[in-house]
Design a protein around this motif. Structure first.
Motif, PDB file in Angstrom:
ATOM      1  N   ASP A   8      26.692  -2.384  55.275  1.00  0.00           N
ATOM      2  CA  ASP A   8      25.734  -1.308  55.458  1.00  0.00           C
ATOM      3  C   ASP A   8      26.153  -0.254  54.726  1.00  0.00           C
ATOM      4  OD1 ASP A   8      23.627   0.373  56.066  1.00  0.00           O
ATOM      5  OD2 ASP A   8      23.320  -0.200  58.199  1.00  0.00           O
ATOM      6  N   GLN A   9      25.391   0.066  53.580  1.00  0.00           N
ATOM      7  CA  GLN A   9      25.941   1.068  52.587  1.00  0.00           C
ATOM      8  C   GLN A   9      25.599   2.521  53.368  1.00  0.00           C
ATOM      9  OE1 GLN A   9      24.811   0.474  48.602  1.00  0.00           O
ATOM     10  NE2 GLN A   9      24.812   2.949  48.340  1.00  0.00           N
ATOM     11  N   GLU A  10      24.626   2.182  54.151  1.00  0.00           N
ATOM     12  CA  GLU A  10      23.876   3.631  54.640  1.00  0.00           C
ATOM     13  C   GLU A  10      24.820   4.287  55.463  1.00  0.00           C
ATOM     14  OE1 GLU A  10      21.273   5.499  53.992  1.00  0.00           O
ATOM     15  OE2 GLU A  10      21.077   4.116  52.360  1.00  0.00           O
ATOM     16  N   LYS A  11      25.898   3.232  56.231  1.00  0.00           N
ATOM     17  CA  LYS A  11      26.758   3.711  57.292  1.00  0.00           C
ATOM     18  C   LYS A  11      28.198   3.905  56.620  1.00  0.00           C
ATOM     19  CE  LYS A  11      24.502   1.233  61.209  1.00  0.00           C
ATOM     20  NZ  LYS A  11      24.656   0.133  62.098  1.00  0.00           N
ATOM     21  N   CYS A  12      28.463   3.512  55.546  1.00  0.00           N
ATOM     22  CA  CYS A  12      29.781   3.856  54.923  1.00  0.00           C
ATOM     23  C   CYS A  12      30.051   5.253  54.560  1.00  0.00           C
ATOM     24  CB  CYS A  12      30.026   2.643  53.603  1.00  0.00           C
ATOM     25  SG  CYS A  12      31.484   2.720  53.064  1.00  0.00           S
ATOM     26  N   ASP A  13      31.420   5.587  54.928  1.00  0.00           N
ATOM     27  CA  ASP A  13      31.879   7.092  54.649  1.00  0.00           C
ATOM     28  C   ASP A  13      32.859   7.052  53.575  1.00  0.00           C
ATOM     29  OD1 ASP A  13      34.295   6.110  55.789  1.00  0.00           O
ATOM     30  OD2 ASP A  13      33.993   7.589  57.538  1.00  0.00           O
ATOM     31  N   GLY A  14      32.852   5.899  52.989  1.00  0.00           N
ATOM     32  CA  GLY A  14      34.023   5.446  51.897  1.00  0.00           C
ATOM     33  C   GLY A  14      35.472   5.894  52.137  1.00  0.00           C
ATOM     34  N   CYS A  15      35.662   5.665  53.256  1.00  0.00           N
ATOM     35  CA  CYS A  15      37.251   5.891  53.969  1.00  0.00           C
ATOM     36  C   CYS A  15      38.208   4.838  53.026  1.00  0.00           C
ATOM     37  CB  CYS A  15      37.348   5.737  55.348  1.00  0.00           C
ATOM     38  SG  CYS A  15      37.279   4.325  56.015  1.00  0.00           S
ATOM     39  N   GLY A  16      37.761   3.623  52.676  1.00  0.00           N
ATOM     40  CA  GLY A  16      38.425   2.579  52.348  1.00  0.00           C
ATOM     41  C   GLY A  16      39.451   2.050  53.000  1.00  0.00           C
ATOM     42  N   LEU A  17      39.569   2.193  54.463  1.00  0.00           N
ATOM     43  CA  LEU A  17      40.300   1.595  55.277  1.00  0.00           C
ATOM     44  C   LEU A  17      40.222   0.042  55.272  1.00  0.00           C
ATOM     45  CD1 LEU A  17      40.310   3.714  58.589  1.00  0.00           C
ATOM     46  CD2 LEU A  17      42.473   3.188  56.890  1.00  0.00           C
ATOM     47  N   CYS A  18      39.116  -0.417  55.275  1.00  0.00           N
ATOM     48  CA  CYS A  18      38.647  -1.911  54.971  1.00  0.00           C
ATOM     49  C   CYS A  18      39.576  -2.536  53.817  1.00  0.00           C
ATOM     50  CB  CYS A  18      36.982  -2.188  55.265  1.00  0.00           C
ATOM     51  SG  CYS A  18      36.208  -1.413  53.776  1.00  0.00           S
ATOM     52  N   VAL A  19      39.332  -1.926  52.852  1.00  0.00           N
ATOM     53  CA  VAL A  19      40.201  -2.546  51.623  1.00  0.00           C
ATOM     54  C   VAL A  19      41.509  -2.622  52.132  1.00  0.00           C
ATOM     55  CG1 VAL A  19      40.505  -2.051  49.302  1.00  0.00           C
ATOM     56  CG2 VAL A  19      38.307  -1.435  50.086  1.00  0.00           C
ATOM     57  N   THR A  20      42.162  -1.500  52.480  1.00  0.00           N
ATOM     58  CA  THR A  20      43.348  -1.581  52.821  1.00  0.00           C
ATOM     59  C   THR A  20      43.979  -2.818  53.840  1.00  0.00           C
ATOM     60  OG1 THR A  20      43.631   0.846  52.654  1.00  0.00           O
ATOM     61  CG2 THR A  20      45.511  -0.246  53.786  1.00  0.00           C
ATOM     62  N   VAL A  21      43.161  -3.065  54.864  1.00  0.00           N
ATOM     63  CA  VAL A  21      43.426  -3.993  55.798  1.00  0.00           C
ATOM     64  C   VAL A  21      43.475  -5.454  55.223  1.00  0.00           C
ATOM     65  CG1 VAL A  21      43.219  -2.415  57.655  1.00  0.00           C
ATOM     66  CG2 VAL A  21      41.319  -3.855  57.147  1.00  0.00           C
ATOM     67  N   CYS A  22      42.284  -5.712  54.366  1.00  0.00           N
ATOM     68  CA  CYS A  22      42.162  -6.857  53.673  1.00  0.00           C
ATOM     69  C   CYS A  22      43.193  -7.625  53.228  1.00  0.00           C
ATOM     70  CB  CYS A  22      40.736  -6.774  53.189  1.00  0.00           C
ATOM     71  SG  CYS A  22      40.151  -8.686  52.351  1.00  0.00           S
ATOM     72  N   ARG A  23      43.572  -8.702  53.972  1.00  0.00           N
ATOM     73  CA  ARG A  23      44.812  -9.273  53.324  1.00  0.00           C
ATOM     74  C   ARG A  23      44.451 -10.224  52.252  1.00  0.00           C
ATOM     75  NH1 ARG A  23      46.774 -10.673  59.378  1.00  0.00           N
ATOM     76  NH2 ARG A  23      44.641 -10.474  59.404  1.00  0.00           N
ATOM     77  N   CYS A  24      43.209 -10.692  51.934  1.00  0.00           N
ATOM     78  CA  CYS A  24      42.944 -11.526  51.178  1.00  0.00           C
ATOM     79  C   CYS A  24      42.342 -11.160  49.953  1.00  0.00           C
ATOM     80  CB  CYS A  24      41.505 -12.396  51.806  1.00  0.00           C
ATOM     81  SG  CYS A  24      42.006 -13.221  53.256  1.00  0.00           S
ATOM     82  N   GLY A  25      42.300  -9.736  49.453  1.00  0.00           N
ATOM     83  CA  GLY A  25      41.833  -9.049  48.622  1.00  0.00           C
ATOM     84  C   GLY A  25      40.263  -9.572  48.107  1.00  0.00           C
ATOM     85  N   ALA A  26      39.357  -9.447  49.514  1.00  0.00           N
ATOM     86  CA  ALA A  26      38.161  -9.680  49.225  1.00  0.00           C
ATOM     87  C   ALA A  26      37.242  -8.452  49.076  1.00  0.00           C
ATOM     88  CB  ALA A  26      37.741 -10.451  50.574  1.00  0.00           C
ATOM     89  N   LEU A  27      37.982  -7.403  49.190  1.00  0.00           N
ATOM     90  CA  LEU A  27      37.187  -6.256  49.216  1.00  0.00           C
ATOM     91  C   LEU A  27      37.698  -5.301  48.045  1.00  0.00           C
ATOM     92  CD1 LEU A  27      37.029  -5.719  53.044  1.00  0.00           C
ATOM     93  CD2 LEU A  27      35.198  -6.705  51.646  1.00  0.00           C
ATOM     94  N   GLU A  28      36.900  -4.446  47.441  1.00  0.00           N
ATOM     95  CA  GLU A  28      37.430  -3.278  46.747  1.00  0.00           C
ATOM     96  C   GLU A  28      36.382  -2.143  46.819  1.00  0.00           C
ATOM     97  OE1 GLU A  28      37.590  -4.252  42.485  1.00  0.00           O
ATOM     98  OE2 GLU A  28      35.314  -4.082  42.288  1.00  0.00           O
ATOM     99  N   MET A  29      36.950  -0.837  46.300  1.00  0.00           N
ATOM    100  CA  MET A  29      35.845   0.194  46.424  1.00  0.00           C
ATOM    101  C   MET A  29      35.625   0.560  44.946  1.00  0.00           C
ATOM    102  SD  MET A  29      36.019   1.405  49.644  1.00  0.00           S
ATOM    103  CE  MET A  29      35.144   3.033  49.456  1.00  0.00           C
ATOM    104  N   GLN A  30      34.174   0.678  44.781  1.00  0.00           N
ATOM    105  CA  GLN A  30      33.764   1.250  43.627  1.00  0.00           C
ATOM    106  C   GLN A  30      32.915   2.152  43.710  1.00  0.00           C
ATOM    107  OE1 GLN A  30      31.603  -2.184  41.657  1.00  0.00           O
ATOM    108  NE2 GLN A  30      33.498  -3.330  40.943  1.00  0.00           N
ATOM    109  N   ASN A  31      33.206   3.235  42.998  1.00  0.00           N
ATOM    110  CA  ASN A  31      32.404   4.612  43.432  1.00  0.00           C
ATOM    111  C   ASN A  31      32.214   4.956  44.696  1.00  0.00           C
ATOM    112  OD1 ASN A  31      32.332   4.702  40.526  1.00  0.00           O
ATOM    113  ND2 ASN A  31      30.716   3.209  40.435  1.00  0.00           N
ATOM    114  N   ASN A  32      33.145   4.869  45.529  1.00  0.00           N
ATOM    115  CA  ASN A  32      33.057   5.122  46.929  1.00  0.00           C
ATOM    116  C   ASN A  32      32.226   4.100  47.710  1.00  0.00           C
ATOM    117  OD1 ASN A  32      34.823   7.156  47.497  1.00  0.00           O
ATOM    118  ND2 ASN A  32      33.312   8.834  48.189  1.00  0.00           N
ATOM    119  N   ILE A  33      32.119   2.916  47.367  1.00  0.00           N
ATOM    120  CA  ILE A  33      31.113   2.070  48.006  1.00  0.00           C
ATOM    121  C   ILE A  33      32.120   0.846  48.015  1.00  0.00           C
ATOM    122  CG2 ILE A  33      29.130   0.317  47.897  1.00  0.00           C
ATOM    123  CD1 ILE A  33      28.455   3.440  48.330  1.00  0.00           C
ATOM    124  N   VAL A  34      32.186   0.053  49.079  1.00  0.00           N
ATOM    125  CA  VAL A  34      32.731  -1.245  49.281  1.00  0.00           C
ATOM    126  C   VAL A  34      31.813  -2.295  48.455  1.00  0.00           C
ATOM    127  CG1 VAL A  34      33.396  -2.950  50.966  1.00  0.00           C
ATOM    128  CG2 VAL A  34      33.547  -0.645  51.540  1.00  0.00           C
TER     129      VAL A  34
END
Ligand code: SF4
Ligand code: SF4
Length: 68
Positions: A8-34
């Motif tokens: 839910d983009q509306e709830k995301c504050d762009g902290c990037g923690l989810c990208v850091t913890v994802c061990r599968c490389g499934a996530l990335e940040m693009q312009n502060n959006i997951v």
């Protein structure tokens, strides 16, 4: 069937923690959006949901009971 966390983009504050913890490389940040870039790599570990303090990422699951 391909499954991926619900974002839910509306709830995301762009902290990037989810990208850091994802061990599968499934996530990335693009312009502060997951961005979920590698859905096939997602192991449904739920770490991204656990670390997300805003509830922007969710990994829903269904409990199925079997008749015996
Ligand atoms: S942990 Fe949550 S709030 Fe932080 S970047 Fe990821 S989705 Fe956005
Ligand atoms: S459920 Fe796990 S593997 Fe999938 S995107 Fe979230 S942290 Fe990465």
């Amino acid at each position: 069937m391909t499954i991926k966390p619900i974002f839910d983009q509306e709830k995301c504050d762009g902290c990037g923690l989810c990208v850091t913890v994802c061990r599968c490389g499934a996530l990335e940040m693009q312009n502060n959006i997951v961005n979920i870039i590698e859905v096939a790599h997602c192991g449904w570990c739920m770490d991204c949901e656990l670390v997300c303090s805003t509830g922007a990422l969710q990994c829903p699951f269904e409990i199925v009971t079997l008749d015996t």
